[in-house]
Enzyme design. Sequence first.
Site, PDB file in Angstrom:
ATOM      1  CG  ASN A  93      20.126 -19.888  14.301  1.00  0.00           C
ATOM      2  OD1 ASN A  93      21.004 -20.517  14.880  1.00  0.00           O
ATOM      3  ND2 ASN A  93      19.237 -19.155  14.958  1.00  0.00           N
ATOM      4  N   GLY A  99      17.810 -24.027  12.887  1.00  0.00           N
ATOM      5  CA  GLY A  99      16.642 -23.316  13.403  1.00  0.00           C
ATOM      6  C   GLY A  99      16.384 -21.982  12.735  1.00  0.00           C
ATOM      7  CG  HIS A 106      18.585 -13.037  11.033  1.00  0.00           C
ATOM      8  ND1 HIS A 106      18.024 -13.754   9.997  1.00  0.00           N
ATOM      9  CD2 HIS A 106      18.337 -13.753  12.152  1.00  0.00           C
ATOM     10  CE1 HIS A 106      17.450 -14.840  10.471  1.00  0.00           C
ATOM     11  NE2 HIS A 106      17.626 -14.877  11.778  1.00  0.00           N
ATOM     12  CG  LEU A 107      25.406 -11.195  11.848  1.00  0.00           C
ATOM     13  CD1 LEU A 107      26.690 -10.381  12.047  1.00  0.00           C
ATOM     14  CD2 LEU A 107      25.739 -12.643  11.552  1.00  0.00           C
TER      15      LEU A 107
END
Length: 120
Positions: A93, A99, A106-107
């Site tokens: 995101n 969001g 980060h994945l």
Amino acid sequence: MVAGGATSEDCVFCRIVRGEFETAFVAESDLAVAFRDLHPQAPTHVLVVPRVHVVALRDLDDDALAAGLLRLATEVARCEGLTEGGGFRVLTNDGPDAGQTVDHLHLHVLGGRPLPAPLA
Ligand code: AMP
Ligand code: ZN
């Protein structure tokens, strides 16, 4: 944002990378770490996080790091048995409309149950 291997003093994911919360890593590399999400949305919900402070995907200008994040996400999926079964989803995101709540790239690696189709 990537230069110098900098971490941010107050960033929660930088603090996890530094080991301040003794968070268990399910996988790691020289470029990134992977740990379980605090509020899992699926049986496997792991976050893959660069060791350096990058705010969001839009700030990722390091090709080796981009590849390294995807490689570690796939390693997590394999270790969780997801490459042998129903598969998995990797997403990130970027920004408030998507969001994003933690301003450190980060994945999300999600799997272990059928996942609803994402919004377009
Ligand atoms: P996003 O909404 O894409 O920014 O995702 C942030 C994710 O980080 C959420 O799924 C949170 O549950 C997760 N999260 C926040 N703080 C922690 C933490 N200390 N350890 C593990 N996961 C966290
Ligand atoms: Zn950070």
